[in-house]
Design a protein around this motif. Structure first.
Motif, PDB file in Angstrom:
ATOM      1  N   LEU A   1      27.574  19.979  21.916  1.00 23.95           N
ATOM      2  CA  LEU A   1      26.507  20.034  20.920  1.00 23.95           C
ATOM      3  C   LEU A   1      26.200  21.458  20.472  1.00 23.95           C
ATOM      4  O   LEU A   1      25.685  21.677  19.380  1.00 23.95           O
ATOM      5  N   VAL A   2      26.504  22.422  21.329  1.00 25.54           N
ATOM      6  CA  VAL A   2      26.286  23.832  21.007  1.00 25.54           C
ATOM      7  C   VAL A   2      27.601  24.585  21.165  1.00 25.54           C
ATOM      8  O   VAL A   2      28.227  24.530  22.232  1.00 25.54           O
ATOM      9  N   THR A   3      28.025  25.258  20.108  1.00 29.13           N
ATOM     10  CA  THR A   3      29.260  26.046  20.130  1.00 29.13           C
ATOM     11  C   THR A   3      28.906  27.527  20.086  1.00 29.13           C
ATOM     12  O   THR A   3      28.247  27.982  19.149  1.00 29.13           O
ATOM     13  N   ILE A   4      29.357  28.261  21.104  1.00 30.10           N
ATOM     14  CA  ILE A   4      29.157  29.711  21.161  1.00 30.10           C
ATOM     15  C   ILE A   4      30.496  30.384  20.925  1.00 30.10           C
ATOM     16  O   ILE A   4      31.417  30.235  21.738  1.00 30.10           O
ATOM     17  N   VAL A   5      30.628  31.083  19.812  1.00 26.55           N
ATOM     18  CA  VAL A   5      31.847  31.859  19.548  1.00 26.55           C
ATOM     19  C   VAL A   5      31.552  33.297  19.947  1.00 26.55           C
ATOM     20  O   VAL A   5      30.617  33.911  19.444  1.00 26.55           O
ATOM     21  N   GLU A   6      32.344  33.811  20.864  1.00 25.89           N
ATOM     22  CA  GLU A   6      32.128  35.148  21.421  1.00 25.89           C
ATOM     23  C   GLU A   6      33.254  36.083  20.994  1.00 25.89           C
ATOM     24  O   GLU A   6      34.434  35.739  21.118  1.00 25.89           O
ATOM     25  N   TRP A   7      32.891  37.265  20.497  1.00 27.44           N
ATOM     26  CA  TRP A   7      33.862  38.337  20.250  1.00 27.44           C
ATOM     27  C   TRP A   7      33.630  39.416  21.302  1.00 27.44           C
ATOM     28  O   TRP A   7      32.489  39.877  21.490  1.00 27.44           O
ATOM     29  N   SER A   8      34.698  39.834  21.964  1.00 29.48           N
ATOM     30  CA  SER A   8      34.526  40.719  23.110  1.00 29.48           C
ATOM     31  C   SER A   8      35.663  41.727  23.221  1.00 29.48           C
ATOM     32  O   SER A   8      36.718  41.574  22.598  1.00 29.48           O
ATOM     33  N   ASP A   9      35.422  42.753  24.040  1.00 27.50           N
ATOM     34  CA  ASP A   9      36.338  43.877  24.243  1.00 27.50           C
ATOM     35  C   ASP A   9      36.403  44.132  25.751  1.00 27.50           C
ATOM     36  O   ASP A   9      35.371  44.322  26.393  1.00 27.50           O
ATOM     37  N   PHE A  10      37.603  44.118  26.322  1.00 26.83           N
ATOM     38  CA  PHE A  10      37.741  44.195  27.776  1.00 26.83           C
ATOM     39  C   PHE A  10      37.398  45.561  28.358  1.00 26.83           C
ATOM     40  O   PHE A  10      37.297  45.702  29.569  1.00 26.83           O
ATOM     41  N   GLN A  11      37.201  46.580  27.511  1.00 31.41           N
ATOM     42  CA  GLN A  11      36.751  47.878  28.006  1.00 31.41           C
ATOM     43  C   GLN A  11      35.264  48.114  27.742  1.00 31.41           C
ATOM     44  O   GLN A  11      34.734  49.147  28.151  1.00 31.41           O
ATOM     45  N   CYS A  12      34.619  47.165  27.104  1.00 29.89           N
ATOM     46  CA  CYS A  12      33.205  47.306  26.774  1.00 29.89           C
ATOM     47  C   CYS A  12      32.355  46.937  27.996  1.00 29.89           C
ATOM     48  O   CYS A  12      32.427  45.790  28.465  1.00 29.89           O
ATOM     49  N   PRO A  13      31.554  47.853  28.523  1.00 24.29           N
ATOM     50  CA  PRO A  13      30.750  47.543  29.719  1.00 24.29           C
ATOM     51  C   PRO A  13      29.719  46.455  29.471  1.00 24.29           C
ATOM     52  O   PRO A  13      29.387  45.689  30.380  1.00 24.29           O
ATOM     53  N   TYR A  14      29.206  46.360  28.241  1.00 24.18           N
ATOM     54  CA  TYR A  14      28.209  45.332  27.932  1.00 24.18           C
ATOM     55  C   TYR A  14      28.857  43.949  27.888  1.00 24.18           C
ATOM     56  O   TYR A  14      28.218  42.948  28.242  1.00 24.18           O
ATOM     57  N   CYS A  15      30.121  43.896  27.458  1.00 27.59           N
ATOM     58  CA  CYS A  15      30.845  42.623  27.460  1.00 27.59           C
ATOM     59  C   CYS A  15      31.029  42.124  28.895  1.00 27.59           C
ATOM     60  O   CYS A  15      30.896  40.928  29.170  1.00 27.59           O
ATOM     61  N   ALA A  16      31.342  43.040  29.804  1.00 28.53           N
ATOM     62  CA  ALA A  16      31.497  42.659  31.210  1.00 28.53           C
ATOM     63  C   ALA A  16      30.168  42.178  31.776  1.00 28.53           C
ATOM     64  O   ALA A  16      30.113  41.220  32.557  1.00 28.53           O
ATOM     65  N   ARG A  17      29.081  42.817  31.355  1.00 28.93           N
ATOM     66  CA  ARG A  17      27.767  42.515  31.897  1.00 28.93           C
ATOM     67  C   ARG A  17      27.245  41.157  31.448  1.00 28.93           C
ATOM     68  O   ARG A  17      26.459  40.515  32.140  1.00 28.93           O
ATOM     69  N   VAL A  18      27.677  40.674  30.282  1.00 29.03           N
ATOM     70  CA  VAL A  18      27.146  39.419  29.758  1.00 29.03           C
ATOM     71  C   VAL A  18      27.864  38.202  30.339  1.00 29.03           C
ATOM     72  O   VAL A  18      27.357  37.074  30.273  1.00 29.03           O
ATOM     73  N   SER A  19      29.023  38.405  30.925  1.00 29.15           N
ATOM     74  CA  SER A  19      29.847  37.273  31.352  1.00 29.15           C
ATOM     75  C   SER A  19      29.136  36.379  32.364  1.00 29.15           C
ATOM     76  O   SER A  19      29.065  35.154  32.198  1.00 29.15           O
ATOM     77  N   ALA A  20      28.589  36.950  33.431  1.00 32.42           N
ATOM     78  CA  ALA A  20      27.953  36.147  34.481  1.00 32.42           C
ATOM     79  C   ALA A  20      26.692  35.436  33.986  1.00 32.42           C
ATOM     80  O   ALA A  20      26.526  34.232  34.239  1.00 32.42           O
TER      81      ALA A  20
END
Length: 472
Positions: free
Chosen positions: A73-92
């Protein structure tokens, strides 16, 4: 005969008391930890800034990595960068939140390696290669957990650790198909209005940054309420996302209007505003009396600057006579040879061959050496003796510093960055994004001409009322 004393009931009770006390202390710590987490999330994490109204459509190929069912019912499309510290932080936090909605949320992952992260593009291709063997999310977790170890040898080590066919993995990550997929993701992110990572479209509503689990739950709950309205109308689960996307905008960015202004960081230019962008007799394509002036800040070793060039060529052809493109240098610190390329391009500009030299540099960004520059100059029929002197020109070095100062003042941190009659447009945008903004500015410029402003004075007229720099 043993000297050991028999164990008494008192000693047994004492030992039991100690054990109970230890367990009680541990339980207290555990309860205290979770209580602390609850208090922190309840009282100290602010509520989510919920997006309402206009939705935006993500370009989806259908083969992207995905968690959750297609009829979510809810689709989240995520754009991310494997060297971006904020991208790593949002995963969990994101995983924690969606676990509370089994079957109702899906996450679709798209790559957006940033220009400032040298290993982000290779990591994106490694993620794509792992996806071909059904191990994207496992590779995703390993790379985010080891952001300082993203070299070729590291990728192969992770592939072996995950039980992949390493030879196939190595071939896939270096394939043209991997490049095409990552480029496609990047293009879709640019259309979606991305200016940094991580970036999300949640049922078409845009969010960015490392959001905490509490905010993710609030966002999902908000979207589920909107979805319930559709369900009450009889829309089937597997048609919900398509129904939401029927009226969604195809592109986001390039300013206000129906799309609304994009979120921005402090000091970043607002696409809805007009800024004073000097020209300073920099390399130019197009007439002085053009109705629309695009000032480009670019870096000859930036892959995204190279990617945008076909769109710019289409822009120049489509708006010939009404558009001029002015090029200003913005060599980024992570591209050590880009400054040499800028010096060489300005040396060619001294002899009227800037854009011809520009094309050669972008065609071979890995070779920014003096012999190669001289070879290009020879091919273009330049006076090579003069060209070599100009390669060391203090005047050209100062021009580059001045260009960097202008970019800094305007808040244009990355490349490519564009100002269309003073309006900010960021990144390797497709032709459609340029065309939408150019058409808008061209119409405004034509009104000035119709009111009596000579065409050759249109840009000066616009700049007279423009803002000096972005606010905080």
């Amino acid at each position: 005969m043993s000297d050991a004393k028999p164990e008494t009931s008192n000693s047994r009770r004492s030992a039991a008391s100690i054990a109970i006390a230890v367990l009680g202390f541990a339980a207290t710590l555990g309860v205290g930890f979770y209580a602390g987490q609850w208090i922190k999330e309840t009282w100290f994490v602010p509520a989510a800034d919920l997006e309402e109204g206009v939705r935006f459509r993500a370009d989806l190929r259908g083969d992207e990595p995905q968690i959750g069912p297609n009829d979510a019912l809810v689709t989240i499309v995520e754009w991310s960068d494997f060297q971006c510290p904020y991208c790593a932080r949002v995963s969990a936090p994101l995983k924690e939140a969606i676990a509370d909605y089994p079957g109702d949320v899906r996450v679709i992952f798209k790559h957006f390696p940033l220009a400032g992260h040298a290993q982000a593009s290779p990591a994106a291709r490694a993620g794509w290669a792992a996806h071909q063997q059904g191990k994207f999310w496992e590779m995703h977790d390993l790379m985010f957990a080891n952001q300082r170890a993203l070299l070729d040898a590291d990728f192969n080590k992770y592939a072996e650790q995950l039980g992949l066919d390493v030879a196939r993995f190595d071939k896939d990550r270096n394939s043209s198909e991997a490049n095409t997929a990552v480029d496609s993701d990047h293009k879709s992110g640019s259309k979606a209005g991305l200016s940094g990572t991580p970036y999300f479209l949640v049922n078409g509503h845009n969010y960015n940054g490392a959001l905490p689990a509490k905010q993710w739950r609030q966002i999902i709950d908000y979207e589920l309420k909107a979805v319930k309205v559709l369900q009450d109308k009889g829309i089937a689960r597997d048609q919900i996302y398509a129904e939401l996307m029927k009226d969604a905008k195809a592109t986001r960015g390039g300013g206000g209007g129906a799309q609304g202004p994009a979120k921005r960081r402090p000091g970043e230019p607002d696409p809805a505003k007009t800024y004073k962008v000097p020209l300073d007799a920099r390399p130019q394509h197009g007439p002085d009396d053009a109705l629309v002036t695009i000032v480009e800040f670019s870096d000859f070793q930036c892959p995204f600057c190279s990617k945008v060039n076909p769109a710019l060529e289409q822009v120049k052809k489509t708006y010939a006579g009404d558009l001029r493109l002015v090029f200003r240098q913005r060599p980024l610190p992570m591209h050590p040879a880009a400054r040499d390329g800028a010096m060489a391009a300005l040396a060619a500009h001294r002899q009227g061959k800037f854009f011809e030299f520009h094309d050669k540099l972008f065609a071979n960004p890995s070779d920014m050496t003096k012999p190669t520059f001289v070879a290009y100059a020879t091919e273009l029929g330049l006076d090579t003796a003069m060209f070599e002197l100009d390669l060391e020109s203090a005047e050209h070095a100062q021009m580059i510093k001045d260009d960097e100062a202008v970019a800094n003042k305007l808040g244009a941190r990355g490349t490519p960055a564009f100002f269309v009659n003073g309006r900010f447009l960021s990144g390797a945008q497709p032709f459609e994004s340029f065309a939408a903004l150019i058409d808008e500015e061209k119409a405004k410029a034509q009104k000035l001409v119709d009111a009596g402003t000579p065409r050759g004075q249109v840009y000066d007229k616009i700049m007279a009322d423009a803002e000096e720099k972005p606010g905080a």
